[in-house]
Design a protein around this motif. Structure first.
Motif, PDB file in Angstrom:
ATOM      1  N   SER A 184       0.964  -1.387  -0.262  1.00 57.49           N
ATOM      2  CA  SER A 184       0.038  -0.324   0.335  1.00 57.49           C
ATOM      3  C   SER A 184       1.033   1.035  -0.142  1.00 57.49           C
ATOM      4  O   SER A 184       2.415   1.292  -0.015  1.00 57.49           O
ATOM      5  N   SER A 185       0.114   2.307   0.286  1.00 55.33           N
ATOM      6  CA  SER A 185       0.930   3.637   0.137  1.00 55.33           C
ATOM      7  C   SER A 185       1.179   4.017   1.729  1.00 55.33           C
ATOM      8  O   SER A 185       2.718   4.751   1.896  1.00 55.33           O
ATOM      9  N   GLU A 186       1.324   2.842   2.451  1.00 56.64           N
ATOM     10  CA  GLU A 186       1.607   3.002   3.811  1.00 56.64           C
ATOM     11  C   GLU A 186       3.082   1.911   3.866  1.00 56.64           C
ATOM     12  O   GLU A 186       3.732   1.410   5.257  1.00 56.64           O
ATOM     13  N   LEU A 187       3.170   1.043   2.976  1.00 57.21           N
ATOM     14  CA  LEU A 187       3.970  -0.692   3.211  1.00 57.21           C
ATOM     15  C   LEU A 187       4.394  -1.290   2.355  1.00 57.21           C
ATOM     16  O   LEU A 187       3.901  -1.250   1.423  1.00 57.21           O
ATOM     17  N   LEU A 188       5.299  -1.039   2.919  1.00 57.48           N
ATOM     18  CA  LEU A 188       6.563  -1.975   1.361  1.00 57.48           C
ATOM     19  C   LEU A 188       7.123  -3.722   2.003  1.00 57.48           C
ATOM     20  O   LEU A 188       7.509  -3.337   3.475  1.00 57.48           O
ATOM     21  N   VAL A 189       7.386  -4.063   1.598  1.00 55.77           N
ATOM     22  CA  VAL A 189       7.676  -5.711   2.101  1.00 55.77           C
ATOM     23  C   VAL A 189       8.842  -6.436   1.170  1.00 55.77           C
ATOM     24  O   VAL A 189       8.760  -6.504  -0.059  1.00 55.77           O
ATOM     25  N   MET A 190       9.838  -6.433   1.678  1.00 58.11           N
ATOM     26  CA  MET A 190      11.230  -6.737   0.902  1.00 58.11           C
ATOM     27  C   MET A 190      12.072  -8.047   1.272  1.00 58.11           C
ATOM     28  O   MET A 190      12.158  -8.141   2.364  1.00 58.11           O
ATOM     29  N   SER A 191      12.696  -8.072   0.753  1.00 61.25           N
ATOM     30  CA  SER A 191      13.693  -9.690   1.103  1.00 61.25           C
ATOM     31  C   SER A 191      14.970  -9.308   0.585  1.00 61.25           C
ATOM     32  O   SER A 191      15.109  -8.334  -0.227  1.00 61.25           O
ATOM     33  N   ILE A 192      16.483  -9.271   1.560  1.00 60.43           N
ATOM     34  CA  ILE A 192      17.772  -9.333   0.965  1.00 60.43           C
ATOM     35  C   ILE A 192      18.559 -10.332   0.826  1.00 60.43           C
ATOM     36  O   ILE A 192      17.807 -10.743   1.675  1.00 60.43           O
ATOM     37  N   ILE A 193      19.731 -10.020   0.032  1.00 63.07           N
ATOM     38  CA  ILE A 193      20.869 -11.116   1.043  1.00 63.07           C
ATOM     39  C   ILE A 193      22.118 -10.082   1.463  1.00 63.07           C
ATOM     40  O   ILE A 193      22.245  -9.261  -0.013  1.00 63.07           O
ATOM     41  N   THR A 194      22.539 -10.867   2.415  1.00 65.23           N
ATOM     42  CA  THR A 194      23.283  -9.653   2.746  1.00 65.23           C
ATOM     43  C   THR A 194      25.107 -10.314   2.467  1.00 65.23           C
ATOM     44  O   THR A 194      25.792  -9.191   2.062  1.00 65.23           O
ATOM     45  N   ALA A 195      24.736 -11.395   1.658  1.00 73.19           N
ATOM     46  CA  ALA A 195      26.736 -11.607   0.851  1.00 73.19           C
ATOM     47  C   ALA A 195      27.175 -11.397   1.575  1.00 73.19           C
ATOM     48  O   ALA A 195      27.670 -11.331   2.907  1.00 73.19           O
ATOM     49  N   ASP A 196      28.697 -11.464   1.195  1.00 73.35           N
ATOM     50  CA  ASP A 196      29.733 -11.311   1.839  1.00 73.35           C
ATOM     51  C   ASP A 196      30.152  -9.195   2.107  1.00 73.35           C
ATOM     52  O   ASP A 196      31.359  -8.937   2.399  1.00 73.35           O
ATOM     53  N   ARG A 197      29.111  -8.641   2.500  1.00 76.96           N
ATOM     54  CA  ARG A 197      29.640  -7.043   2.358  1.00 76.96           C
ATOM     55  C   ARG A 197      29.944  -6.727   3.697  1.00 76.96           C
ATOM     56  O   ARG A 197      29.982  -7.099   4.662  1.00 76.96           O
ATOM     57  N   PRO A 198      30.806  -5.493   3.917  1.00 77.07           N
ATOM     58  CA  PRO A 198      31.870  -5.602   5.038  1.00 77.07           C
ATOM     59  C   PRO A 198      30.378  -5.073   5.920  1.00 77.07           C
ATOM     60  O   PRO A 198      29.240  -4.606   6.204  1.00 77.07           O
ATOM     61  N   PRO A 199      30.695  -5.230   7.189  1.00 75.13           N
ATOM     62  CA  PRO A 199      30.155  -5.256   7.970  1.00 75.13           C
ATOM     63  C   PRO A 199      29.481  -3.940   8.426  1.00 75.13           C
ATOM     64  O   PRO A 199      30.806  -3.225   8.395  1.00 75.13           O
ATOM     65  N   GLY A 200      28.780  -3.379   9.565  1.00 77.72           N
ATOM     66  CA  GLY A 200      28.457  -2.435   9.720  1.00 77.72           C
ATOM     67  C   GLY A 200      26.968  -1.655   9.770  1.00 77.72           C
ATOM     68  O   GLY A 200      26.503  -2.163   9.492  1.00 77.72           O
ATOM     69  N   ARG A 201      27.470  -0.375   9.913  1.00 81.12           N
ATOM     70  CA  ARG A 201      25.735   0.639   9.994  1.00 81.12           C
ATOM     71  C   ARG A 201      25.071   0.827   8.065  1.00 81.12           C
ATOM     72  O   ARG A 201      26.182   1.903   7.408  1.00 81.12           O
ATOM     73  N   TYR A 202      23.655   0.604   7.861  1.00 79.32           N
ATOM     74  CA  TYR A 202      23.818   0.775   6.814  1.00 79.32           C
ATOM     75  C   TYR A 202      22.584   1.765   6.576  1.00 79.32           C
ATOM     76  O   TYR A 202      21.403   1.831   7.363  1.00 79.32           O
ATOM     77  N   SER A 203      21.953   2.724   6.161  1.00 79.85           N
ATOM     78  CA  SER A 203      20.881   3.254   5.580  1.00 79.85           C
ATOM     79  C   SER A 203      20.014   3.127   4.723  1.00 79.85           C
ATOM     80  O   SER A 203      20.361   1.896   3.820  1.00 79.85           O
ATOM     81  N   LEU A 204      19.485   2.844   4.820  1.00 79.58           N
ATOM     82  CA  LEU A 204      18.143   3.084   3.948  1.00 79.58           C
ATOM     83  C   LEU A 204      16.739   3.930   3.179  1.00 79.58           C
ATOM     84  O   LEU A 204      17.253   5.321   4.154  1.00 79.58           O
ATOM     85  N   GLU A 205      16.995   4.279   1.957  1.00 79.89           N
ATOM     86  CA  GLU A 205      16.879   4.808   0.953  1.00 79.89           C
ATOM     87  C   GLU A 205      15.696   5.135   0.643  1.00 79.89           C
ATOM     88  O   GLU A 205      15.763   4.050  -0.478  1.00 79.89           O
ATOM     89  N   LEU A 206      14.602   5.047   0.591  1.00 76.79           N
ATOM     90  CA  LEU A 206      13.551   5.417  -0.757  1.00 76.79           C
ATOM     91  C   LEU A 206      12.658   6.015  -1.635  1.00 76.79           C
ATOM     92  O   LEU A 206      13.283   7.602  -0.804  1.00 76.79           O
TER      93      LEU A 206
END
Length: 472
Positions: free
Chosen positions: A251-273
């Motif tokens: 809906s205009s108020e809800l997104l559902v997503m799936s991700i694969i983290t793989a070998d990406r470096p550890p740390g803090r990640y930001s989310l952009e829409l």
């Protein structure tokens, strides 16, 4: 007396290429209308239209207008006032009357048909048109009937650019109109223009925060506002970014997503829409990725080799044959030997794990209806099967195969005198249902279709069989 030129109509000739007709015939001309002010006390008027020195129209009427049809050209007209005796009291000077050729404009298509409404600037459309000239005007018409005129720039013989001021438009659906100076109009009703408001997405909450390397996460919910169709999601960290492998806008108020983290470096990640209009929202430190724990390598070991041996009886029915018809005469014998290929070359290919090969031998007898002959056949064939495992030891086994056959025609029964012999080939398919017990004993029944070709003709037969055996 004053002639009202504003109400003088132009001759309309429809020049659309798909409707070429005798446009110079009077019956195809569209009516023009000449009007003037009414003169009180006059019985009527005499209207004369001439081309050069030749009078084209001369008529007396009582109304202060004349409807007529003339082809394009340059004419002159004069209006004479008639008294009650229908005598001319006075007349106007000869005035020019120019009838111009008119065109039916056609809007074939335009782009974009969907855009976002901004507070300033211009909306620019590129259109493919037909029979459009410099004086043709273009409008956007809203659903409530409001018209906004645009400016044009010719790009080619049948293409142009039309622009409209954004500050005069509102979100909604519009029709684009083309208006010829003659009054002919075309509406691109098959191609509505949709203007969407620009909205900024807002992230309020993310259902998952802590993630690990080498993991797959599904069903992550992002809640907020103003999530438009076609919204994009990006997960970033210090110049590195990746996108979800699956994203569903509920809906205009809800997104559902799936991700694969793989070998990406550890740390803090930001989310952009990012909405399709370009507006975006960034939520810093939405995810914290941890290092993957040390894992011990686990190697898959294929099971032991498996094989099956079965024996039973078969009942042969005739579907079709090249000469006459035959009936089942006596049950035959069937023997089958199988080997699963799951354990060897195909173990690392899950879709091929259920493959196997089968070597089969069976006999059949058919009694010829039109003479006391019996067809005795011996079939030896090779098949490839696929085992579909069901519950509680049951399996469904489809197969395809090729083989060779030998035919003996005997007289007066199976063991009667030999009349004729022949050899041929066979192709067929089958489907069977198997039940396997823990002890290794199995029972199986099925149905095989077989096409058999000999030098002297062919048989299409159906073989139902029942067999028992053992897997080891």
């Amino acid at each position: 007396m004053r002639i009202d030129y504003r109400k003088t109509l132009l001759l309309i000739l429809i020049c659309v290429s798909v409707n070429l007709q005798a446009q110079d015939s009077e019956s195809d001309l569209v009516e023009q209308n000449l009007t003037w002010e009414t003169i009180e006390g006059a019985w009527g008027y005499e209207v004369v239209i001439r081309e050069g020195d030749q009078e084209i129209i001369s008529t007396q009427i009582q109304e202060s207008q004349l409807k007529f049809s003339l082809p394009p050209g340059e004419y002159e007209f004069s209006i004479r006032i008639l008294n009650k005796f229908k005598k001319v009291e006075s007349a106007t000077d000869w005035k020019p009357l120019i009838i111009l050729e008119a065109f039916q404009p056609v809007i074939r298509k335009f782009s974009p048909q969907r855009d976002f409404l901004r507070t300033s600037g211009r909306l620019v459309l590129t259109a493919e048109v037909y029979q459009v000239r410099q004086s043709t005007r273009f409008f956007l018409k809203s659903s409530d009937g409001k018209k906004i005129e645009g400016s044009t720039r010719i790009l080619g013989e049948e293409s142009l650019e039309i622009s409209f001021p954004m500050n005069e438009l509102e979100p909604g659906d519009y029709l684009i109109l083309a208006l010829d100076p003659s009054g002919l109009e075309d509406r691109a009703e098959a191609f509505p223009l949709t203007l969407l408001p620009i909205v900024k997405p807002v992230i309020k909450d993310v259902s998952l925060r802590n993630i690990q390397q080498q993991q797959v996460y599904t069903g992550i919910e992002v809640r907020g506002e103003n999530f438009d169709e076609g919204i994009e999601v990006t997960i970033t960290r210090q110049g590195q970014e990746f996108t979800p492998y699956e994203l569903v806008r509920e809906s205009s108020e809800l997104l559902v997503m799936s991700i694969i983290t793989a070998d990406r470096p550890p740390g803090r990640y930001s989310l952009e829409l990012i909405n399709p209009s370009g507006e975006s929202d960034l939520r810093k430190n939405s995810f914290f990725m941890e290092e993957a724990p040390q894992m011990e390598e686990v190697r898959q070991t294929p099971p032991a080799e498996t094989a099956e041996v079965l024996g039973g009886i078969t009942f042969t029915g005739m579907i079709d044959q090249s000469h006459g018809k035959s009936d089942p005469f006596f049950p035959g014998i069937t023997l089958k030997a199988r080997q699963d290929l799951v354990n060897a070359r195909f173990w690392n290919s899950p879709g091929l794990r259920s493959l196997g090969v089968e070597l089969a031998l069976d006999t059949s007898q058919l009694k010829y209806r039109n003479a006391p002959f019996v067809y005795n056949q011996l079939y030896t064939g090779f098949s490839v099967y696929y085992r579909i495992r069901l519950a509680r030891g049951w399996s469904l086994i489809p197969k395809l195969g090729l083989g060779g056959t030998t035919l003996w025609v005997t007289e007066e029964g199976i063991f009667g005198p030999l009349v004729q012999g022949d050899a041929g080939y066979a192709a067929g398919s089958g489907l069977s249902l198997q039940r396997l017990w823990k002890s290794g004993f199995l029972m199986e029944g099925g149905m095989d279709f077989r096409y058999i070709r000999y030098t002297g003709g062919y048989f299409n037969t159906l073989h139902s069989w029942l067999a028992g055996g053992f897997r080891f």
